[in-house]
Design a protein around this motif. Sequence first.
Motif, mmCIF file in Angstrom:
data_model
loop_
_atom_site.group_PDB
_atom_site.id
_atom_site.type_symbol
_atom_site.label_atom_id
_atom_site.label_comp_id
_atom_site.label_asym_id
_atom_site.label_seq_id
_atom_site.Cartn_x
_atom_site.Cartn_y
_atom_site.Cartn_z
ATOM 1 N N SER A 236 0.817 -1.222 0.000
ATOM 2 C CA SER A 236 0.000 0.000 0.000
ATOM 3 C C SER A 236 0.855 1.278 0.000
ATOM 4 N N HIS A 237 2.098 1.177 0.513
ATOM 5 C CA HIS A 237 2.957 2.369 0.527
ATOM 6 C C HIS A 237 3.295 2.843 -0.889
ATOM 7 N N LEU A 238 3.098 1.943 -1.868
ATOM 8 C CA LEU A 238 3.432 2.301 -3.248
ATOM 9 C C LEU A 238 2.242 2.907 -3.997
ATOM 10 N N LEU A 239 1.059 2.867 -3.369
ATOM 11 C CA LEU A 239 -0.158 3.328 -4.060
ATOM 12 C C LEU A 239 -0.029 4.733 -4.652
ATOM 13 N N PRO A 240 0.459 5.731 -3.863
ATOM 14 C CA PRO A 240 0.526 7.089 -4.445
ATOM 15 C C PRO A 240 1.460 7.162 -5.655
ATOM 16 N N LEU A 241 2.594 6.450 -5.604
ATOM 17 C CA LEU A 241 3.548 6.504 -6.716
ATOM 18 C C LEU A 241 2.953 5.874 -7.974
ATOM 19 N N VAL A 242 2.269 4.732 -7.789
ATOM 20 C CA VAL A 242 1.654 4.064 -8.946
ATOM 21 C C VAL A 242 0.479 4.898 -9.465
ATOM 22 N N ALA A 243 -0.276 5.487 -8.540
ATOM 23 C CA ALA A 243 -1.418 6.322 -8.957
ATOM 24 C C ALA A 243 -0.929 7.517 -9.773
ATOM 25 N N ASP A 244 0.181 8.110 -9.354
ATOM 26 C CA ASP A 244 0.756 9.242 -10.111
ATOM 27 C C ASP A 244 1.110 8.817 -11.528
ATOM 28 N N PHE A 245 1.769 7.661 -11.620
ATOM 29 C CA PHE A 245 2.176 7.154 -12.935
ATOM 30 C C PHE A 245 0.931 6.885 -13.794
ATOM 31 N N ALA A 246 -0.050 6.208 -13.202
ATOM 32 C CA ALA A 246 -1.253 5.840 -13.957
ATOM 33 C C ALA A 246 -1.988 7.095 -14.443
ATOM 34 N N ALA A 247 -2.057 8.103 -13.562
ATOM 35 C CA ALA A 247 -2.750 9.337 -13.959
ATOM 36 C C ALA A 247 -1.983 10.030 -15.084
ATOM 37 N N GLU A 248 -0.667 10.061 -14.962
ATOM 38 C CA GLU A 248 0.158 10.735 -15.980
ATOM 39 C C GLU A 248 0.048 10.033 -17.332
ATOM 40 N N ASN A 550 18.349 8.985 19.392
ATOM 41 C CA ASN A 550 17.501 9.295 18.234
ATOM 42 C C ASN A 550 17.819 8.418 17.024
ATOM 43 N N LEU A 551 19.093 8.114 16.818
ATOM 44 C CA LEU A 551 19.458 7.219 15.711
ATOM 45 C C LEU A 551 18.846 5.839 15.942
ATOM 46 N N HIS A 552 18.908 5.395 17.199
ATOM 47 C CA HIS A 552 18.309 4.107 17.545
ATOM 48 C C HIS A 552 16.803 4.125 17.300
ATOM 49 N N GLU A 553 16.178 5.246 17.617
ATOM 50 C CA GLU A 553 14.735 5.411 17.404
ATOM 51 C C GLU A 553 14.395 5.260 15.909
ATOM 52 N N VAL A 554 15.178 5.885 15.045
ATOM 53 C CA VAL A 554 14.944 5.769 13.593
ATOM 54 C C VAL A 554 15.094 4.307 13.180
ATOM 55 N N ALA A 555 16.176 3.665 13.689
ATOM 56 C CA ALA A 555 16.429 2.270 13.319
ATOM 57 C C ALA A 555 15.287 1.366 13.766
ATOM 58 N N LEU A 556 14.684 1.688 14.906
ATOM 59 C CA LEU A 556 13.557 0.880 15.382
ATOM 60 C C LEU A 556 12.334 1.041 14.491
ATOM 61 N N CYS A 557 12.183 2.211 13.877
ATOM 62 C CA CYS A 557 11.030 2.457 13.009
ATOM 63 C C CYS A 557 11.115 1.653 11.710
ATOM 64 N N VAL A 558 12.350 1.398 11.247
ATOM 65 C CA VAL A 558 12.543 0.825 9.903
ATOM 66 C C VAL A 558 11.793 -0.491 9.678
ATOM 67 N N PRO A 559 11.858 -1.458 10.620
ATOM 68 C CA PRO A 559 11.170 -2.724 10.349
ATOM 69 C C PRO A 559 9.710 -2.739 10.774
ATOM 70 N N PRO A 613 8.978 9.085 3.636
ATOM 71 C CA PRO A 613 7.550 9.372 3.707
ATOM 72 C C PRO A 613 6.819 9.149 2.373
ATOM 73 N N GLU A 614 7.548 9.216 1.251
ATOM 74 C CA GLU A 614 6.927 8.982 -0.059
ATOM 75 C C GLU A 614 7.010 7.526 -0.487
ATOM 76 N N ALA A 615 8.165 6.905 -0.210
ATOM 77 C CA ALA A 615 8.435 5.578 -0.783
ATOM 78 C C ALA A 615 8.314 4.453 0.240
ATOM 79 N N GLY A 616 8.020 4.771 1.495
ATOM 80 C CA GLY A 616 7.898 3.730 2.516
ATOM 81 C C GLY A 616 9.187 3.544 3.297
ATOM 82 N N SER A 617 9.155 2.590 4.214
ATOM 83 C CA SER A 617 10.318 2.336 5.073
ATOM 84 C C SER A 617 11.597 2.132 4.259
#
Length: 666
Positions: A236-248, A550-559, A613-617
């Motif tokens: 689902s994280h790819l929906l906006p990118l594919v929708a943009d392509f499809a609309a274009e 904070n770096l650890h916090e980012v790393a925890l978000c990734v998976p 934020p655009e392409a997902g984790s």
Amino acid sequence: MYQYVNICARKIYLDLYVYVVLNITGYNFQTDSSMCMCVSHSFKHTHTPMCSHAPSISAHGAAMVWKGGIKRQLGLLPKAKSAPARSRSRSRSPRGGPHANGGVPDVGGGGSSSSSGAFRSTVSKLFLSNVLSAKQAHEVAHTGTASGAAGVEDFSRAGAGGARPGNLCRDLIRSMLKNCPWPDVYWADIPVVDPATEEAHIVSFPFLLPHEVMDHMHSVHADKFQELIVSEQNGSHLLPLVADFAAEMKLPAHKVVPIGLHGDGVPFAAKMRDSLEQFSWNFCTRPSSARVLFTAIPKKFVAGKQTMDAILAVFAWSMQMLAVGTWPARRHTGDAWLPSDKDRRKRAGQQFGFHGCLIQVRGDWAFYKAVFNFPSWAAKSICWRCEANTSDIDFKDFSLTALWRQRRLEGHTFLHKLRGQGLQPSTLFHSPGLKVKHFMIDWLHTVDLGVAQDALGNLFHEVVGLLPGDTRKQRVAALWAKMRAFYKVAKPPSRLNALTETMIKLPGKPARLRSKAGGCKYLIPFGAALAKELSQGGKHRATVYNPMRNLHEVALCVPTMPYDAPRAAAAGRHFCLLFAALEKEALNSGNNRAWRVKPKLHLFAELIEYTAPEAGSPGLFWTYLDESWGGTLANAGARRRGPKFASSSAMNLIRRYRASVKGDSL
Ligand SMILES: [Zn+2]
């Protein structure tokens, strides 16, 4: 590595003789099909994009499924007897799951469970991955057949039964490619350089076209192919990118299959002093699935950007066909079909029944610079997503009011900028809908071989000064003891083998942990815990703890799925702000080496605050699996005396690749 492979080859060679005996006596050898790299297996998984085969985190930290050495890569270890993870994975970088094995799949015998099919499959795998030479593979087949083993009779007849050793390799691959259902290669003229004369000339070069491979997969497994389409339940994280392509492109989004292209140079076996520049692609809804080879060329034949542009023009043409959704009527140059295109001529104008789009390009900064004219970290303007530079639009300013946040290079602005400098954008931009924002910033190179190494190096350098010991060497040993205690509890799949002072800081250089990507990756939680432990003792020590936290916090978000982009972005920004504050503090005290902010820190901010934020984790498009796959290709494509010609080298690799997916049930 070269020696290691040779030792393995000799051992496996001996094993094969044992195996022949077992085969003849009726012992049913089961190959481990779970290790298969073939594309059909990518369809057998119905997991989420962050499925168990994708890297997932434990210590901060990915609990990678991939473990083991070359035997496991080749699927030769029985499942139940998998080697203990700890000792096997210690010095390895994290990989992306069973498909990351880089092993050569289902070959020749189509993965038959019969002993003869398994025997054929094993000999084929070892030969195609270059573990056995053609001579050795033939010898095993010949001995086996003479002893009554079934399944490799045609291998035994190769090279006139061994009388013509020069034909062995050709004949073996020809046998393995018999009835191969995969599309044949497409030949296109590209400029290459002759290493002997250093003169450029045109050669006919082979490619596996993405639109043909995808059409083949679709024709064999139309139902499974649907799983590659993006939906709320699937990528689902790819929906906006594919929708943009499809609309274009004015296409129905539910018929568009998004793919990602990865390019990189991978060293051949050490003694050859050359690298293999390879391009492979994969389905974005299956980030951990097998990669599909497009083409590869040894670096010594690359005539700079001319060669790369000619190669990528073929890829872009294939993407145009995928956008249109029909088989092309002419060659990529607009010329009429060649005699070698006989089957293509017949299919001209036929519908695929789906569309495809390129929404991810992956590679490291050096590759982007060399192939796409992206700015260098040493240039004045360092970024392709914004106007950050080393002077008036300060790349070291991470505040919310930083100028570069207002000077974004949206759409094709960066390409206009390139043209303004007299540089032509890459031919890859002829791919429909492709924009600069689709070029991913890679976690492996930006964090695990970048800012995390810088942060940990600086932290360890400071901590060593606080630990007990009469000499610095003793204090480094005390830190190593702490690290080993952490390893004992966290059991990360990738570890350092030792810790020395030069791994933390070289004389006269800024501190940086010198480690493999995986070794650094799993030390982020250790760094955060260590900084916390020593945070009491003044403002500076408290400040050092905060960037690590904070770096650890980012790393925890990734998976974590769904990926919490705002949480990661906030933590990432704080990490950058605090890192920059520590550099300022050091500079004010006359130290210009501590906590030095490098351009990669800006790239990290771009990754966490804008790309993810655009392409997902970042874990959905990092290049761990791509790197592993590139290494496999380099091993398979290596020749004892090095490649003599550009096209024969590429053809050798493509033929081995096609033979390896011959048994593909798609
Ligand atoms: Zn930027």
